[in-house]
Motif scaffolding. Structure first.
Motif, PDB file in Angstrom:
ATOM      1  N   VAL A 190      16.089  34.051  10.212  1.00  0.00           N
ATOM      2  CA  VAL A 190      14.825  33.894   9.481  1.00  0.00           C
ATOM      3  C   VAL A 190      14.605  35.064   8.533  1.00  0.00           C
ATOM      4  O   VAL A 190      14.270  34.884   7.355  1.00  0.00           O
ATOM      5  CB  VAL A 190      13.644  33.779  10.469  1.00  0.00           C
ATOM      6  CG1 VAL A 190      12.304  33.867   9.720  1.00  0.00           C
ATOM      7  CG2 VAL A 190      13.728  32.471  11.242  1.00  0.00           C
TER       8      VAL A 190
ATOM      9  N   ASN B 178      14.859  34.209   4.728  1.00  0.00           N
ATOM     10  CA  ASN B 178      13.479  33.771   4.517  1.00  0.00           C
ATOM     11  C   ASN B 178      13.318  32.295   4.900  1.00  0.00           C
ATOM     12  O   ASN B 178      12.605  31.538   4.240  1.00  0.00           O
ATOM     13  CB  ASN B 178      13.055  33.982   3.050  1.00  0.00           C
ATOM     14  CG  ASN B 178      11.546  33.911   2.867  1.00  0.00           C
ATOM     15  OD1 ASN B 178      10.791  34.248   3.789  1.00  0.00           O
ATOM     16  ND2 ASN B 178      11.102  33.469   1.703  1.00  0.00           N
ATOM     17  N   ALA B 179      14.003  31.920   5.977  1.00  0.00           N
ATOM     18  CA  ALA B 179      13.941  30.537   6.451  1.00  0.00           C
ATOM     19  C   ALA B 179      12.660  30.310   7.246  1.00  0.00           C
ATOM     20  O   ALA B 179      12.060  31.244   7.783  1.00  0.00           O
ATOM     21  CB  ALA B 179      15.151  30.233   7.321  1.00  0.00           C
ATOM     22  N   THR B 180      12.236  29.078   7.310  1.00  0.00           N
ATOM     23  CA  THR B 180      11.055  28.721   8.090  1.00  0.00           C
ATOM     24  C   THR B 180      11.388  28.802   9.579  1.00  0.00           C
ATOM     25  O   THR B 180      12.353  28.182  10.029  1.00  0.00           O
ATOM     26  CB  THR B 180      10.597  27.291   7.768  1.00  0.00           C
ATOM     27  OG1 THR B 180      10.326  27.193   6.369  1.00  0.00           O
ATOM     28  CG2 THR B 180       9.350  26.923   8.550  1.00  0.00           C
TER      29      THR B 180
ATOM     30  N   GLN C 269      12.967  25.976  11.891  1.00  0.00           N
ATOM     31  CA  GLN C 269      13.495  24.925  11.022  1.00  0.00           C
ATOM     32  C   GLN C 269      14.799  24.412  11.623  1.00  0.00           C
ATOM     33  O   GLN C 269      15.693  25.186  11.948  1.00  0.00           O
ATOM     34  CB  GLN C 269      13.751  25.499   9.626  1.00  0.00           C
ATOM     35  CG  GLN C 269      14.547  24.604   8.697  1.00  0.00           C
ATOM     36  CD  GLN C 269      14.963  25.317   7.417  1.00  0.00           C
ATOM     37  OE1 GLN C 269      14.403  26.362   7.077  1.00  0.00           O
ATOM     38  NE2 GLN C 269      15.945  24.771   6.722  1.00  0.00           N
TER      39      GLN C 269
END
Length: 249
Positions: free
Chosen positions: A113, A117-119, A122
């Motif tokens: 993450v 900058n991943a959710t 997800q």
């Protein structure tokens, strides 16, 4: 802790300490093909820079690992686990451990993450596989295939097998955790070569080396609780063990 146990009608005696890791002690035995592993009541973070004694944790990890390795064995997935010795001890096949961690990610969490900058949480399609160099001193840096090959840590054929084997483990573990309403977010595996050079799954299978999240509440049931100072880490471990034990009844 007993210093001898029966295995396949033979007495196996614990010998000298081979090495101590962050959460386990590994001993030689009088059988050169077998190691004696003791799970300690210790939790670590930041590659051992932070550690704390936590009563019952060794027993919980040992019990969870026992159930999950037995499950993999029933699924035809070969691993180093031989038998339980006590609530905190087991016998494992002696292997030449590769200096590589094989990480599988089903959902975005942790460093994945922050790096991309991943959710958070997800779902990752396809499932992400990563290799890391086993080195606390270097903070387990990421490795690509060419780096692994250049350093001689594994062959191209072994890398192909590691990916395939990790996929098999992921499928088997995802299925059993789904049955107890837990999402297997990600996990780390280690492999070693036996005396004939065959790759075999090693280390442990516990909330210490995997992220587990309750499907209904989103609550962490793994070592992230310790890393984030979010409460008593053994609460989640006991919950995982209880659900696995009930599933086996």
């Amino acid at each position: 802790m007993s210093s001898a146990t029966e295995y396949e009608d033979k007495t196996v005696t614990r010998g000298e300490l081979k090495y101590q890791g962050k959460a386990k002690q590994v001993y030689f035995t009088d059988n050169p093909t077998i190691l004696w592993v003791h799970y300690m009541d210790q939790a670590t973070a930041l590659n051992g820079k932070v550690h704390e004694n936590i009563p019952e944790k060794g027993q919980l990890n040992s019990a969870i690992s026992h159930i999950l390795f037995e499950h993999l064995t029933r699924q035809g997935i070969e691993n180093h686990y031989l038998s339980s010795v006590s609530e905190t001890d087991e016998l494992d096949l002696a292997l030449d451990i590769l200096p590589i961690e094989v990480v599988t990610r089903n959902y975005a969490s942790g460093h994945f993450v922050s790096k991309f900058n991943a959710t958070p949480m997800q779902k990752l399609t396809p499932v992400v596989q990563e290799f890391y160099y086993k080195s606390d001193e270097l903070d387990d840096p990421f490795m690509n295939d060419s780096q692994i090959l250049a350093l001689g840590f594994a062959t191209l054929s072994e890398l192909t097998k590691l990916r395939a084997y990790a996929q098999e483990v992921n499928q088997a573990l995802t299925e059993i955790f789904d049955e107890i309403n837990i999402n297997l977010v990600d996990f780390k595996l280690e492999y070693g070569r036996d005396s004939e050079g065959k790759l075999i799954l090693a280390d442990e299978l516990s909330p210490d080396n995997m992220r587990l999240v309750d499907q209904k509440t989103g609550k962490s049931l793994d070592k992230d609780v310790f890393r984030k100072h979010a409460g008593d880490v053994t609460v989640g471990y006991r919950d995982v063990l209880s659900r696995l034990e009930n599933l086996e009844k």
